[in-house]
Design a protein around this motif. Sequence first.
Motif, mmCIF file in Angstrom:
data_model
loop_
_atom_site.group_PDB
_atom_site.id
_atom_site.type_symbol
_atom_site.label_atom_id
_atom_site.label_comp_id
_atom_site.label_asym_id
_atom_site.label_seq_id
_atom_site.Cartn_x
_atom_site.Cartn_y
_atom_site.Cartn_z
ATOM 1 N N TYR A 68 2.530 41.523 -2.108
ATOM 2 C CA TYR A 68 2.122 42.745 -1.420
ATOM 3 C C TYR A 68 0.722 42.537 -0.847
ATOM 4 O O TYR A 68 -0.225 42.260 -1.593
ATOM 5 C CB TYR A 68 2.102 43.943 -2.372
ATOM 6 C CG TYR A 68 3.463 44.344 -2.877
ATOM 7 C CD1 TYR A 68 4.242 45.259 -2.173
ATOM 8 C CD2 TYR A 68 3.976 43.800 -4.050
ATOM 9 C CE1 TYR A 68 5.503 45.624 -2.629
ATOM 10 C CE2 TYR A 68 5.239 44.159 -4.514
ATOM 11 C CZ TYR A 68 5.991 45.069 -3.796
ATOM 12 O OH TYR A 68 7.237 45.420 -4.250
ATOM 13 N N GLY A 74 2.358 43.332 -9.328
ATOM 14 C CA GLY A 74 1.181 44.141 -9.060
ATOM 15 C C GLY A 74 -0.119 43.535 -9.555
ATOM 16 O O GLY A 74 -1.164 44.193 -9.529
ATOM 17 N N THR A 87 -2.035 44.626 0.660
ATOM 18 C CA THR A 87 -2.338 46.055 0.671
ATOM 19 C C THR A 87 -3.735 46.314 1.240
ATOM 20 O O THR A 87 -4.527 45.393 1.445
ATOM 21 C CB THR A 87 -2.236 46.644 -0.752
ATOM 22 O OG1 THR A 87 -3.209 46.006 -1.598
ATOM 23 C CG2 THR A 87 -0.843 46.429 -1.329
ATOM 24 N N ARG A 142 9.469 49.629 -3.402
ATOM 25 C CA ARG A 142 9.287 48.442 -4.244
ATOM 26 C C ARG A 142 10.615 47.960 -4.820
ATOM 27 O O ARG A 142 10.866 46.754 -4.917
ATOM 28 C CB ARG A 142 8.298 48.745 -5.369
ATOM 29 C CG ARG A 142 6.883 49.012 -4.869
ATOM 30 C CD ARG A 142 5.893 49.124 -6.005
ATOM 31 N NE ARG A 142 5.758 47.864 -6.736
ATOM 32 C CZ ARG A 142 4.924 47.674 -7.756
ATOM 33 N NH1 ARG A 142 4.158 48.671 -8.166
ATOM 34 N NH2 ARG A 142 4.849 46.514 -8.367
ATOM 35 N N MET A 197 -1.435 41.004 -3.887
ATOM 36 C CA MET A 197 -0.890 41.184 -5.229
ATOM 37 C C MET A 197 0.458 40.484 -5.322
ATOM 38 O O MET A 197 1.166 40.323 -4.322
ATOM 39 C CB MET A 197 -0.727 42.675 -5.536
ATOM 40 C CG MET A 197 -1.973 43.491 -5.242
ATOM 41 S SD MET A 197 -1.746 45.268 -5.455
ATOM 42 C CE MET A 197 -2.179 45.423 -7.177
ATOM 43 N N LEU A 218 -1.163 49.728 -3.582
ATOM 44 C CA LEU A 218 0.162 49.529 -4.170
ATOM 45 C C LEU A 218 0.632 50.763 -4.928
ATOM 46 O O LEU A 218 1.819 51.093 -4.918
ATOM 47 C CB LEU A 218 0.164 48.313 -5.097
ATOM 48 C CG LEU A 218 1.550 47.883 -5.591
ATOM 49 C CD1 LEU A 218 2.477 47.534 -4.429
ATOM 50 C CD2 LEU A 218 1.441 46.701 -6.555
ATOM 51 N N TYR A 219 -0.290 51.486 -5.585
ATOM 52 C CA TYR A 219 0.140 52.670 -6.333
ATOM 53 C C TYR A 219 0.595 53.793 -5.413
ATOM 54 O O TYR A 219 1.176 54.770 -5.870
ATOM 55 C CB TYR A 219 -0.957 53.165 -7.291
ATOM 56 C CG TYR A 219 -2.335 53.314 -6.687
ATOM 57 C CD1 TYR A 219 -2.678 54.410 -5.904
ATOM 58 C CD2 TYR A 219 -3.306 52.342 -6.914
ATOM 59 C CE1 TYR A 219 -3.939 54.539 -5.356
ATOM 60 C CE2 TYR A 219 -4.579 52.462 -6.369
ATOM 61 C CZ TYR A 219 -4.888 53.561 -5.591
ATOM 62 O OH TYR A 219 -6.140 53.682 -5.049
#
Length: 267
Positions: free
Chosen positions: A65, A78, A67, A57, A74, A49-50
């Motif tokens: 999400y 997040g 991922t 986003r 998530m 996610l980062y």
Amino acid sequence: MTDIKLIIFDIDGTLIKVGRHRIEPSAVEAIRAVKAKGIKVLVATGRTLYFVNPHVREVVDSDYYVTVNGHCLMDREGKILIRQDLPIEAVKRMHAFCVEHDIALGMKCSDAIYVTHNFKRYYETYSEGRDVTSIILDDTQRADHYLSVEAPMGLFLIGNLDILKENAHLFPEFTFSPAKPGCMDAYAHDVNKTKIIEEVLHRHNIPWEQVMAFGDGENDKEMLRKAGYGIAMGNAKPGVQKYADFVTKEVDEGGIVHALKHYRILE
């Protein structure tokens, strides 16, 4: 109009042309229109996610999400709801293999990617010219973050991957999925995007028949097959397109909008 309750979007090669960083403008408007109709959206990506661009986003405002190719689920803020780590012994063997064959290796953890071999090559390739020094970290001296702090959820390899393909049988614990040229994702053989997406469907009582999924990569094949409406991008390889119900235009030719209009979700 089809009775769609959820639309799933891959990112690279689906929402964003490979090598770019922003969603195609036509897709931005399409996503907003879809959400205005009350249809839920979900991002399913091989990225952590980062490493999902803040622009993505903001525009998608995904309800969930998925991922690291299905290793992590998530919520929109997040928060990790579900995660599955890679088996440590297999990761150890992969690290040794990459050192022996000079393949840059990054380990996808919850806060950053820890590079255990050939940091320079990894950073230059993966960063794509951006300043990502806070989320791609050099662990080449000790190469022990995955042992002493946190097991990785996924691996990303950069270099001459022919040797890896020839020796993939040595790593039955992993599924290997080509990313951009010279790059390969590795994730657990019993993990994929589809399995963790099913957790979301169960939470909201949505059957696969009411799901539309967009994708272009090897790691999208199963969700394209399972979804009631599997949409392969025109830039997807034939081996991926054959799993889809419909092949739309390429990502930078309005592929998202074209498919949504084809199924009369948009006019």
